[in-house]
Enzyme design. Structure first.
Site, mmCIF file in Angstrom:
data_model
loop_
_atom_site.group_PDB
_atom_site.id
_atom_site.type_symbol
_atom_site.label_atom_id
_atom_site.label_comp_id
_atom_site.label_asym_id
_atom_site.label_seq_id
_atom_site.Cartn_x
_atom_site.Cartn_y
_atom_site.Cartn_z
ATOM 1 C CG LEU A 133 -106.143 19.656 95.902
ATOM 2 C CD1 LEU A 133 -107.347 19.368 96.797
ATOM 3 C CD2 LEU A 133 -104.925 20.022 96.748
ATOM 4 C CB SER A 134 -102.853 14.172 93.969
ATOM 5 O OG SER A 134 -103.540 13.871 95.161
ATOM 6 C CD GLU A 135 -106.801 11.217 91.758
ATOM 7 O OE1 GLU A 135 -107.852 11.511 91.136
ATOM 8 O OE2 GLU A 135 -105.877 10.556 91.267
ATOM 9 C CB THR A 136 -110.994 17.072 92.068
ATOM 10 O OG1 THR A 136 -110.029 18.075 92.419
ATOM 11 C CG2 THR A 136 -112.394 17.612 92.321
ATOM 12 C CB CYS B 9 -108.302 7.799 93.346
ATOM 13 S SG CYS B 9 -107.369 8.844 94.495
#
Length: 299
Positions: free
Chosen positions: A47-50, A83
């Protein structure tokens, strides 16, 4: 004794509906894990961020009343300093799953101490009726982030940036102190219709390209944006909370106001309520979130 299973959830942030907004994986660490493991799991989620949450010991906490957690963010290829959507997802995770019994949380991060609050939903309706509002918990999450200043950029490089954006007409180009190119197009429609050339974007200076334009009249929004970050393994980020820390300062000067309703015009789309606190140079970001998946990591 072996390490405990790592509980996780996938949360769609900056949306009241599943499968919209920006998904982030939130992992709660009860045992220490090395950076190689953290990066491998982020690559596995893809995903774009974890993000990774862990408790703060009493000796590290300076607050007697506000719960504190350490928070780190990883793209599939690298750790990042800030983020927004994964912070919102982390706050949603902690509040929703009963990890905290309070209406505010503090996160210790690479960008300093960040605050998230749970606040009652505002009275105003969602612009355009873009979301059906499945998140019926009656609360919105508010993040308190630092302003990201926007500085001048060498205009000589405008043609290469325009080419990376398929020849889009560029009104202005600046650079954020976070290292992103900040590109202004004539209108929000131009932002929404943009067809990026990702191979050319990778050749451009800066870590990513943030594109914005004033919203169409009658849309209920103040400005549109999109965010392209192929250098971080993210072709297009669906909704980028941290980008609005730069957008707020820019559009405040252009529109002469400090409160905005912003729309990120990606395929998934997302709505962010933004307030610029000029005196303290902080940005308040409000949005909803929906859990779409939960489970445990077995490794």
């Amino acid at each position: 004794m072996g390490k405990k299973l790592v509980k996780y959830a996938v949360v769609d942030a900056f949306t009241g509906s599943p499968f919209k907004g920006n998904p982030a994986a939130v992992c709660f660490l009860e045992d220490e894990r090395d950076d190689r493991w953290l990066q491998a799991v982020a690559a596995e989620f893809n995903l774009s961020e974890t993000c990774y949450l862990s408790r703060i010991s009493d000796s590290e906490s300076n607050s007697a009343t506000t719960p504190r957690f350490r928070l780190r963010w990883f793209t599939p290829v690298a750790e990042v300093d800030l983020c927004g959507h994964a912070t919102l997802a982390a706050a949603h995770f902690l509040f929703t799953f009963g990890w905290v019994n309070a209406n505010a949380i503090e996160f210790l991060t690479l960008s300093g101490v960040l605050t998230a609050k749970r606040v009652p939903d505002a009275e105003e309706s969602t612009p355009l009726g873009l979301e059906s509002g499945e998140a019926q918990d009656g609360f919105t999450f508010e993040l308190d982030f630092p302003v990201v200043p926007v500085t001048e950029f060498d205009s000589v490089q405008v043609p290469s940036v325009s080419e990376a954006l398929s020849g889009a007409s560029v009104v202005d180009i600046k650079k954020t102190t976070a290292g992103d190119l900040f590109v202004v197009l004539p209108s929000g429609k131009d932002v929404a219709d943009l067809q990026p050339r990702f191979d050319e974007i990778e050749k451009c200076p800066g870590s990513a390209i943030l594109v914005t334009g004033v919203a169409p009249p009658g849309s209920g929004f103040d400005f549109y944006s999109r965010y392209f970050a192929p250098k971080f393994g993210i072709k297009e980020d669906p909704v980028t909370g941290s980008a609005h820390c730069a957008l707020a300062a820019y559009w405040s000067k252009k529109l002469g106001k400090c409160d905005f309703v912003a729309y990120q015009a990606s395929a998934r789309g997302g709505i962010i309520y933004v307030r610029l606190e000029e005196k303290s140079q902080r940005v308040l970001l409000r949005g909803k979130a929906v859990t779409v998946m939960e489970g445990s990591l077995l490794v």
